[in-house]
Each structure stands twice: as structure tokens, then as C-alpha cells.
Write an enzyme that holds these catalytic residues in place. Structure first.
Site, PDB file in Angstrom:
ATOM      1  N   THR A 114       0.869  -1.172   0.000  1.00 56.74           N
ATOM      2  CA  THR A 114       0.000   0.000   0.000  1.00 56.74           C
ATOM      3  C   THR A 114       0.906   1.221   0.000  1.00 56.74           C
ATOM      4  O   THR A 114       2.069   1.147   0.377  1.00 56.74           O
ATOM      5  CB  THR A 114      -0.945   0.055   1.218  1.00 56.74           C
ATOM      6  OG1 THR A 114      -0.177   0.015   2.413  1.00 56.74           O
ATOM      7  CG2 THR A 114      -1.948  -1.077   1.189  1.00 56.74           C
ATOM      8  N   SER A 115       0.346   2.349  -0.409  1.00 54.05           N
ATOM      9  CA  SER A 115       1.149   3.558  -0.550  1.00 54.05           C
ATOM     10  C   SER A 115       1.399   4.277   0.763  1.00 54.05           C
ATOM     11  O   SER A 115       2.429   4.904   0.943  1.00 54.05           O
ATOM     12  CB  SER A 115       0.461   4.530  -1.521  1.00 54.05           C
ATOM     13  OG  SER A 115       0.358   3.942  -2.786  1.00 54.05           O
ATOM     14  N   THR A 116       0.452   4.223   1.668  1.00 53.44           N
ATOM     15  CA  THR A 116       0.583   4.996   2.897  1.00 53.44           C
ATOM     16  C   THR A 116       0.235   4.158   4.118  1.00 53.44           C
ATOM     17  O   THR A 116      -0.411   3.118   4.025  1.00 53.44           O
ATOM     18  CB  THR A 116      -0.362   6.218   2.886  1.00 53.44           C
ATOM     19  OG1 THR A 116      -1.711   5.741   2.862  1.00 53.44           O
ATOM     20  CG2 THR A 116      -0.109   7.117   1.693  1.00 53.44           C
ATOM     21  N   GLN A 164      -3.416   3.220   4.880  1.00 54.96           N
ATOM     22  CA  GLN A 164      -4.072   2.145   4.137  1.00 54.96           C
ATOM     23  C   GLN A 164      -3.798   0.779   4.765  1.00 54.96           C
ATOM     24  O   GLN A 164      -3.702  -0.224   4.077  1.00 54.96           O
ATOM     25  CB  GLN A 164      -3.600   2.162   2.681  1.00 54.96           C
ATOM     26  CG  GLN A 164      -3.980   3.430   1.954  1.00 54.96           C
ATOM     27  CD  GLN A 164      -3.374   3.489   0.564  1.00 54.96           C
ATOM     28  OE1 GLN A 164      -2.290   2.991   0.322  1.00 54.96           O
ATOM     29  NE2 GLN A 164      -4.094   4.102  -0.353  1.00 54.96           N
TER      30      GLN A 164
END
Length: 187
Positions: A8-10, A13
Site C-alpha cells: 500500500t502507498s501509505t 491504508q
């Protein structure tokens, strides 16, 4: 062996990462690599997964966008896997490069995905330009500046810039700028 990769990007998330890990385990992945990092940042877990896989293995991801940032990047990953005799399975697309049809479908879908991303970015730029022209565009709210006092307090406690960044969910560069501004103001 089935080898799973989840991303996931962050940090916000977390549920998305947990869902990917759950799905990969349910598919029978014996080894999992996972990380929470932007697609444009260095991805150590992906590199570790690519290093780990051996001939006859299959690298499994839940979605194509969790793996590759562009068609070129996807091509590089596929080339690396092919050289090692490793297949790639993308669950939500039903694609498995262990078959000739799977290889074809992946290339077609990768091209469509990149086209859609480029179209989305173009629409975004047009929308921003229009909003700026109408005086409605304010830009992204500066998150690190709002936490400047907290950054300074944590630094005063002896916490490292990296630890502060992780604790506050901001970039290390933002911490550095906040602390540099403080030092410049007191000098």
C-alpha cells in the site's frame, strides 16, 4: 512455491494491506513480502521478493497496481521473472504468465492501465488549471507545517528525524525543513 507481494502507498491504508495479505495467504502463498511505500519510492520488499523467487515459483499479487508503476516498470519486472523461470499471477485480473495467453493479457492490460493513468493525470492537470484560473485552487494543505511544534518538541526529547517522521506520518525531509527553519530563526 507461491510467493506473495503486498503493498500500500501509505500507513493510512493499513486495512488494504491486511486484506492483500489475507487474500495471498488464502491462495496458498508460502512466503509473503509486504511494505507500505509509495510506488515511486524505493521498494525494498519488492526487490527482496524478486531476489527470493526461484525457477518454478510464481509471484502472486492481488492487483497489478500493487506491483508496477508503469508499463516499462512492469516489463522490467516480467523480464527479471522470466530470466529466473518464475511466473507472475495477478489475482483480480485472472492473469497468469505461466501460460502464453496470460503473457499476452498482461501486456494488453498493462498498456490500458498506463493509458488510463495518463488520461487521469491529464484530466487532473486540466482541472487544476481551471480552478487556478477561477481563483479556487489552494493546493494541498501543508501537513508538516501544522506539526512544526510537535516536531520541535520530539527533537528536543532527542528523537531522531527518522523516528519523528514515522511517529507523525510525515516525510523525513519535512522534519528536516521544520527543524532547519527553527535553527535559522534562532540564529
Amino acid at each position: 512455491m507461491l510467493v506473495g507481494y503486498a503493498r500500500t502507498s501509505t500507513l493510512e491504508q493499513e486495512a488494504g494491506l491486511e486484506a492483500q495479505v489475507r487474500d495471498l495467504k488464502a491462495l496458498g502463498c508460502e512466503k509473503l513480502f509486504q511494505e507500505q511505500v509509495s510506488s515511486v519510492a524505493p521498494r525494498d520488499a519488492l526487490e527482496a521478493a524478486l531476489e527470493f523467487v526461484r525457477s518454478g515459483d510464481t509471484l502472486v499479487v492481488t492487483k497489478l497496481d500493487r506491483l508496477a508503476r508503469s508499463v516499462t516498470h512492469m516489463g522490467t519486472i516480467i523480464e527479471t521473472l522470466e530470466k529466473k523461470g518464475v511466473a507472475l499471477r495477478i489475482v483480480n485480473l485472472g492473469v497468469d504468465t505461466g501460460t502464453p495467453t496470460g503473457k499476452l493479457m498482461l501486456n494488453v492490460l498493462g498498456g490500458v492501465a498506463q493509458f488510463e493513468r495518463e488520461m487521469m493525470l491529464e484530466r487532473q492537470r486540466e482541472g487544476i488549471a481551471k480552478a487556478k484560473g477561477e481563483g479556487r485552487y489552494k493546493g494541498r494543505k501543508p501537513t508538516a507545517r501544522a506539526k512544526a511544534d510537535e516536531i520541535k518538541a520530539l527533537s528536543a526529547q532527542g528523537m531522531s528525524m527518522n523516528a519523528i517522521a514515522l511517529k507523525l506520518g510525515i516525510g523525513k525531509g519535512s522534519v528536516h525543513r521544520a527543524l532547519s527553519t527553527t535553527k535559522a530563526a534562532t540564529a
